[in-house]
Scaffold this motif. Structure first.
Motif, PDB file in Angstrom:
ATOM      1  N   THR A 145      54.964  42.556 -78.463  1.00 22.55           N
ATOM      2  CA  THR A 145      53.758  42.310 -77.669  1.00 22.55           C
ATOM      3  C   THR A 145      53.141  43.616 -77.200  1.00 22.55           C
ATOM      4  O   THR A 145      51.924  43.835 -77.316  1.00 22.55           O
ATOM      5  N   SER A 148      51.610  45.418 -80.084  1.00 22.56           N
ATOM      6  CA  SER A 148      50.451  44.761 -80.673  1.00 22.56           C
ATOM      7  C   SER A 148      49.158  45.125 -79.961  1.00 22.56           C
ATOM      8  O   SER A 148      48.082  45.059 -80.561  1.00 22.56           O
ATOM      9  N   VAL A 151      47.659  48.163 -81.561  1.00 23.95           N
ATOM     10  CA  VAL A 151      47.355  47.829 -82.956  1.00 23.95           C
ATOM     11  C   VAL A 151      46.054  47.047 -83.044  1.00 23.95           C
ATOM     12  O   VAL A 151      45.161  47.362 -83.841  1.00 23.95           O
ATOM     13  N   VAL A 152      45.922  46.014 -82.208  1.00 27.83           N
ATOM     14  CA  VAL A 152      44.701  45.207 -82.217  1.00 27.83           C
ATOM     15  C   VAL A 152      43.511  46.044 -81.751  1.00 27.83           C
ATOM     16  O   VAL A 152      42.406  45.927 -82.299  1.00 27.83           O
ATOM     17  N   LEU A 155      42.438  48.066 -84.660  1.00 28.95           N
ATOM     18  CA  LEU A 155      41.700  47.232 -85.605  1.00 28.95           C
ATOM     19  C   LEU A 155      40.272  47.009 -85.116  1.00 28.95           C
ATOM     20  O   LEU A 155      39.325  47.047 -85.903  1.00 28.95           O
ATOM     21  N   ALA A 156      40.127  46.792 -83.814  1.00 28.40           N
ATOM     22  CA  ALA A 156      38.787  46.593 -83.251  1.00 28.40           C
ATOM     23  C   ALA A 156      37.930  47.839 -83.435  1.00 28.40           C
ATOM     24  O   ALA A 156      36.729  47.748 -83.735  1.00 28.40           O
ATOM     25  N   LEU A 179      37.647  41.062 -87.178  1.00 26.12           N
ATOM     26  CA  LEU A 179      38.755  41.377 -86.275  1.00 26.12           C
ATOM     27  C   LEU A 179      39.826  40.298 -86.330  1.00 26.12           C
ATOM     28  O   LEU A 179      41.022  40.606 -86.395  1.00 26.12           O
ATOM     29  N   VAL A 180      39.405  39.036 -86.318  1.00 24.11           N
ATOM     30  CA  VAL A 180      40.371  37.934 -86.395  1.00 24.11           C
ATOM     31  C   VAL A 180      41.108  37.966 -87.723  1.00 24.11           C
ATOM     32  O   VAL A 180      42.338  37.808 -87.782  1.00 24.11           O
ATOM     33  N   SER A 182      41.615  40.549 -89.734  1.00 23.94           N
ATOM     34  CA  SER A 182      42.508  41.704 -89.773  1.00 23.94           C
ATOM     35  C   SER A 182      43.751  41.464 -88.918  1.00 23.94           C
ATOM     36  O   SER A 182      44.862  41.832 -89.312  1.00 23.94           O
ATOM     37  N   SER A 183      43.571  40.838 -87.758  1.00 21.88           N
ATOM     38  CA  SER A 183      44.706  40.552 -86.879  1.00 21.88           C
ATOM     39  C   SER A 183      45.665  39.566 -87.530  1.00 21.88           C
ATOM     40  O   SER A 183      46.892  39.712 -87.434  1.00 21.88           O
ATOM     41  N   HIS A 186      47.620  41.360 -90.177  1.00 20.61           N
ATOM     42  CA  HIS A 186      48.683  42.157 -89.548  1.00 20.61           C
ATOM     43  C   HIS A 186      49.839  41.265 -89.110  1.00 20.61           C
ATOM     44  O   HIS A 186      51.015  41.615 -89.303  1.00 20.61           O
ATOM     45  N   ALA A 187      49.518  40.099 -88.540  1.00 21.03           N
ATOM     46  CA  ALA A 187      50.565  39.170 -88.106  1.00 21.03           C
ATOM     47  C   ALA A 187      51.380  38.671 -89.291  1.00 21.03           C
ATOM     48  O   ALA A 187      52.610  38.540 -89.205  1.00 21.03           O
TER      49      ALA A 187
END
Length: 201
Positions: A145, A148, A151-152, A155-156, A179-180, A182-183, A186-187
């Motif tokens: 967490t 992340s 990381v997020v 990405l943004a 963004l969603v 890419s997230s 990554h997940a």
């Protein structure tokens, strides 16, 4: 596991040698102090102290900048919102508080191996065994967490730069959808890495 979740930079500085528990406790105390500081001048002094800690850690300018670079857009938006709903001093103080907290958290990850951090969290969470929870998995969840967040944010930042390159920086849809996606990618990659290590259940 460290390469999976952490941004550790090897070194032999005083901060590198400190126990993970001491650094996590120091981070909690420092963030509490940041919340209590109100004056921009006091927060600016705290910023000088954070910069000194980075210099002491000898992790390098690039690694230091990488910790706060992903939140620069968020900081700008936050400053603007605070400027509208509060005053200039409040906007400066709130923005500095968030940026310094992120910088301190980044310094902990840069100078602490993820395995050491997880062991410390696992010890702190050991009472969870009495209610049927696995301290190791809880510590892994907390570590992931924490990791992340930057990381997020990174990405943004990439999505925002791509928006500007296409000339659609004002489009919310052009920002949110990539963004969603890419997230989620990554997940998925993170889930595959965890599955390969037998942590998929």
């Amino acid at each position: 596991m460290n390469g999976l979740t952490g941004a550790y930079v090897p070194g032999s500085s005083v901060l590198h040698r400190l126990p993970a528990g001491a650094k996590l406790a120091g981070l909690a105390a420092a963030c509490t102090v940041l919340v209590l500081l109100r004056a921009p001048v006091a927060l600016a002094a705290a910023g000088v102290l954070v910069a000194a800690l980075y210099a002491l850690s000898r992790v390098g300018v690039a690694a230091a900048w990488a910790q706060v670079r992903p939140v620069r857009w968020f900081a700008m938006v936050l400053f603007g919102m605070q400027l509208v709903f509060a005053d200039l001093d409040g906007a400066i103080s709130t923005t500095l508080r968030v940026v310094l907290a992120v910088a301190l958290a980044g310094l902990v990850t840069l100078t602490t191996r993820t395995a050491a951090m997880m062991r410390t969290l696992e010890r702190c969470l050991s009472p969870a065994r009495f209610v049927g929870l696995d301290p190791f998995r809880l510590s892994l969840l907390l570590s992931l967490t924490v990791r992340s967040v930057p990381v997020v944010a990174s990405l943004a930042g990439r999505v925002r730069e791509a928006q500007r390159a296409r000339g659609v920086e004002r489009s919310l849809r052009a920002f949110a959808v990539p963004l969603v996606v890419s997230s989620l990618r990554h997940a998925d990659a993170l889930g595959e890495a965890l599955s390969a290590r037998g942590l998929d259940d």
